[in-house]
Design a protein around this motif. Structure first.
Motif, PDB file in Angstrom:
ATOM      1  N   UNK A 164      28.856  25.384  28.648  1.00 17.65           N
ATOM      2  CA  UNK A 164      29.626  25.933  29.774  1.00 17.65           C
ATOM      3  C   UNK A 164      29.880  27.404  29.498  1.00 17.65           C
ATOM      4  N   UNK A 165      29.684  28.216  30.516  1.00 18.04           N
ATOM      5  CA  UNK A 165      29.970  29.648  30.383  1.00 18.04           C
ATOM      6  C   UNK A 165      30.612  30.147  31.669  1.00 18.04           C
ATOM      7  N   UNK A 166      31.764  30.779  31.528  1.00 12.48           N
ATOM      8  CA  UNK A 166      32.509  31.317  32.663  1.00 12.48           C
ATOM      9  C   UNK A 166      32.724  32.808  32.426  1.00 12.48           C
ATOM     10  N   UNK A 167      32.299  33.644  33.379  1.00 14.57           N
ATOM     11  CA  UNK A 167      32.409  35.094  33.232  1.00 14.57           C
ATOM     12  C   UNK A 167      33.340  35.698  34.263  1.00 14.57           C
ATOM     13  N   UNK A 168      34.280  36.505  33.815  1.00  7.32           N
ATOM     14  CA  UNK A 168      35.245  37.186  34.698  1.00  7.32           C
ATOM     15  C   UNK A 168      35.206  38.689  34.458  1.00  7.32           C
ATOM     16  N   UNK A 169      35.633  39.448  35.460  1.00  6.82           N
ATOM     17  CA  UNK A 169      35.876  40.882  35.308  1.00  6.82           C
ATOM     18  C   UNK A 169      37.297  41.173  35.756  1.00  6.82           C
ATOM     19  N   UNK A 170      38.112  41.606  34.802  1.00  7.77           N
ATOM     20  CA  UNK A 170      39.502  41.965  35.068  1.00  7.77           C
ATOM     21  C   UNK A 170      39.609  43.480  35.178  1.00  7.77           C
ATOM     22  N   UNK A 171      40.282  43.955  36.214  1.00 12.14           N
ATOM     23  CA  UNK A 171      40.440  45.390  36.438  1.00 12.14           C
ATOM     24  C   UNK A 171      41.920  45.741  36.552  1.00 12.14           C
ATOM     25  N   UNK A 172      42.261  46.948  36.137  1.00 14.40           N
ATOM     26  CA  UNK A 172      43.602  47.473  36.393  1.00 14.40           C
ATOM     27  C   UNK A 172      43.625  48.977  36.179  1.00 14.40           C
ATOM     28  N   UNK A 173      44.468  49.647  36.963  1.00 11.19           N
ATOM     29  CA  UNK A 173      44.696  51.074  36.762  1.00 11.19           C
ATOM     30  C   UNK A 173      45.743  51.319  35.683  1.00 11.19           C
ATOM     31  N   UNK A 174      46.353  50.247  35.193  1.00 18.89           N
ATOM     32  CA  UNK A 174      47.328  50.323  34.099  1.00 18.89           C
ATOM     33  C   UNK A 174      46.740  49.577  32.903  1.00 18.89           C
ATOM     34  N   UNK A 175      46.482  50.270  31.829  1.00 13.14           N
ATOM     35  CA  UNK A 175      45.791  49.679  30.682  1.00 13.14           C
ATOM     36  C   UNK A 175      46.518  48.454  30.140  1.00 13.14           C
ATOM     37  N   UNK A 176      47.824  48.532  30.008  1.00 15.82           N
ATOM     38  CA  UNK A 176      48.572  47.394  29.464  1.00 15.82           C
ATOM     39  C   UNK A 176      48.504  46.187  30.401  1.00 15.82           C
ATOM     40  N   UNK A 177      48.496  46.428  31.716  1.00 14.49           N
ATOM     41  CA  UNK A 177      48.400  45.332  32.679  1.00 14.49           C
ATOM     42  C   UNK A 177      47.014  44.692  32.635  1.00 14.49           C
ATOM     43  N   UNK A 178      45.993  45.506  32.405  1.00 16.69           N
ATOM     44  CA  UNK A 178      44.631  44.984  32.269  1.00 16.69           C
ATOM     45  C   UNK A 178      44.549  44.005  31.103  1.00 16.69           C
ATOM     46  N   UNK A 179      45.104  44.407  29.973  1.00 19.54           N
ATOM     47  CA  UNK A 179      45.070  43.556  28.785  1.00 19.54           C
ATOM     48  C   UNK A 179      45.935  42.310  28.979  1.00 19.54           C
ATOM     49  N   UNK A 180      47.066  42.468  29.648  1.00 20.02           N
ATOM     50  CA  UNK A 180      47.941  41.320  29.894  1.00 20.02           C
ATOM     51  C   UNK A 180      47.242  40.280  30.764  1.00 20.02           C
ATOM     52  N   UNK A 181      46.567  40.726  31.818  1.00 21.56           N
ATOM     53  CA  UNK A 181      45.839  39.792  32.676  1.00 21.56           C
ATOM     54  C   UNK A 181      44.709  39.111  31.903  1.00 21.56           C
ATOM     55  N   UNK A 182      44.017  39.868  31.052  1.00 23.76           N
ATOM     56  CA  UNK A 182      42.949  39.287  30.238  1.00 23.76           C
ATOM     57  C   UNK A 182      43.506  38.214  29.302  1.00 23.76           C
ATOM     58  N   UNK A 183      44.668  38.483  28.728  1.00 25.70           N
ATOM     59  CA  UNK A 183      45.285  37.497  27.841  1.00 25.70           C
ATOM     60  C   UNK A 183      45.758  36.260  28.613  1.00 25.70           C
TER      61      UNK A 183
END
Length: 485
Positions: free
Chosen positions: A358-377
């Protein structure tokens, strides 16, 4: 058919676009287009070279009387997104794009058009060719692999560029001047499973989701478009109650494209066929009703097929479907500082289940670096609860707006003088290379603009003919007004 494209105005731009689109140029396979651009620059007798990763740089001296101006770096990317309709027989590795005129639009026949960012490339080529256009010293930067990792921008080393001003020609609304963009990160969830043999009394079905618009997973993420992977997963969740067992699941494609199609082969007990089909059709009707405004062509079908010999083990199947159901897709947060700007989002771009993997691929975007990482986590946590191994890759920074930019003030004035209205000064939710380039060139003054392109990253991609004329006029005027050294 492409011959008529060369007759559009401005001919020098459309001719270059047509010639460029004859060269296969999918991301990470840019060898032929690199050779094409190298030959183009050398044929003009201009300084032409590649850097260590394959970006092409071409320099042209200033026109007479403009030698005292700051050098301008004109930047666009060579690669294009390769998406096609399932019914179209097309090989992006070997074929050029087939185009046609549809009113004020140029489109491709069932594939992406490559106007993103081919029109920017074509305009720069025209500037390098022409001998009667006033311009400062020019430096053309044609980057590679923008669409699937921005490795060209990441690989461009300090000291290669000489320009003091950068004009990125990769924005897709002709009344906008872009001064900022979102960063992004790829989130990948993977795990294996045991394949189980089919059970006595199994029958097979194929489920197909298609007819969605698709689109750019940044620019279009706020529009309420359907995501084929989420739609399919919702249907499969219903099937859990009827002992459905997945054999193969394939949905979506590139991370930066909202998935338009998904397909699944599955087994179910013959004795549960009637209640399962009733529940399936009810859910399909609800989904189509919910999306009827944005996705009027959505098709959800189920048809009998031969039962598969091997299927997913039930526990892993249940956890996978529930994880995808819980994983966020779409807009996560709007910007608190810039009106109507998406701050953070996620696109569940690709889901594959086949032969025990199984492989699931996502792309998370944000103009706020910390929010980008938080969503990824947050995504990582959801998938880890289902025993997936989750990895992050391809992280790239956003581009922080500079409202005091000299070139911004110039472009705003030029636009207002030309078109008798003020441009929209924006930050976008797409990924532009400016943020990455700014890491090694922090003093370079940057803006981004371009012609109107609709449906980017989908086979519905199209570019406005009148907008290209407007964009070309604007670009020429900006170059005449660039500041002195």
């Amino acid at each position: 058919m492409n011959k008529e494209i060369k007759e559009l105005e401005p001919k020098v731009v459309w001719t270059n676009f047509t010639d460029l689109n004859a060269v296969p140029r999918p991301s990470k396979k840019e060898g032929r287009v690199i050779a094409f651009m190298m030959g183009f620059g050398r044929s003009l007798g201009l300084e032409t070279f590649t850097d260590t990763v394959g970006n092409v740089i071409i320099r042209k001296p200033a026109s007479k009387g403009m030698e005292d101006r700051k050098m301008v770096t004109l930047q666009s990317h060579l690669d294009m997104v390769h998406q096609k309709n399932a019914t179209v027989d097309f090989d992006f590795d070997t074929q050029g794009i087939s185009m046609y005129v549809d009113g004020d639009w140029v489109r491709a026949k069932g594939t992406t058009l490559g106007a993103d960012n081919g029109m920017g490339v074509a305009a720069i080529m025209a500037l390098l060719q022409q001998t009667d256009i006033p311009h400062p010293p020019l430096e053309a930067l044609f980057t590679i692999d923008e669409e699937t990792g921005m490795t060209g921008a990441f690989g461009l080393k300090e000291g290669v560029l000489q320009g003091e001003i950068l004009l990125n020609l990769d924005t897709e609304e002709d009344d906008e001047i872009d001064i900022g963009c979102a960063g992004g990160i790829d989130v990948t969830a993977e795990r294996s499973y045991d394949e189980k043999p089919r059970e006595q009394g199994d029958i097979g079905f194929e489920i197909t989701v298609k007819g969605l618009n698709g689109g750019h997973s940044g620019i279009d993420i706020h529009k309420g478009l359907g995501n084929a992977n989420k739609i399919m997963n919702r249907l499969l969740y219903v099937g859990l109650a009827y002992n459905m067992r997945i054999a193969v699941l394939e949905g979506g494609g590139l991370r930066n494209a909202i998935p338009r199609e998904s397909w699944c082969s599955m087994n179910i007990y013959k004795t549960l066929e009637s209640p399962f089909l009733e529940a399936f059709k009810k859910t399909a009707h609800e989904i189509k009703s919910e999306l009827r405004t944005m996705e009027p062509a959505l098709s959800i079908t189920i048809s009998p097929c031969k039962a598969s010999e091997k299927v997913m083990e039930p526990d892993v199947q249940s956890k996978t479907i529930k994880a995808i159901l819980a994983a966020h897709n779409g807009v996560y947060a709007m910007s608190a500082s810039i009106p109507d700007l998406v701050e953070t989002s996620n696109n569940i771009a690709k889901v594959e289940v086949r032969k025990g993997e199984i492989r699931i691929g996502c792309l998370t975007r944000s103009s706020v670096e910390s929010a980008k990482i938080d969503q990824a986590h947050a995504l990582k946590s959801v998938f880890e609860l289902a025993n997936f191994k989750v990895s992050f890759s391809g992280s790239y920074p956003g581009w922080n707006p500079n409202t005091d930019s000299e070139i911004l003030n110039i472009t705003k004035k030029v636009y207002t003088d030309l078109f008798k209205e003020s441009p929209k000064v924006i930050a976008c939710h797409a990924g532009l290379e400016c943020g990455i380039l700014g890491q090694n060139y922090p003093d370079m003054d940057m803006v981004s603009f371009g012609p109107t392109i609709m449906g980017a990253h989908s086979p519905d991609e199209r570019i406005s003919i009148s907008s290209v004329q407007k964009f070309w006029r604007f670009l020429l005027a900006v170059l005449q007004q660039t500041p002195k050294k």
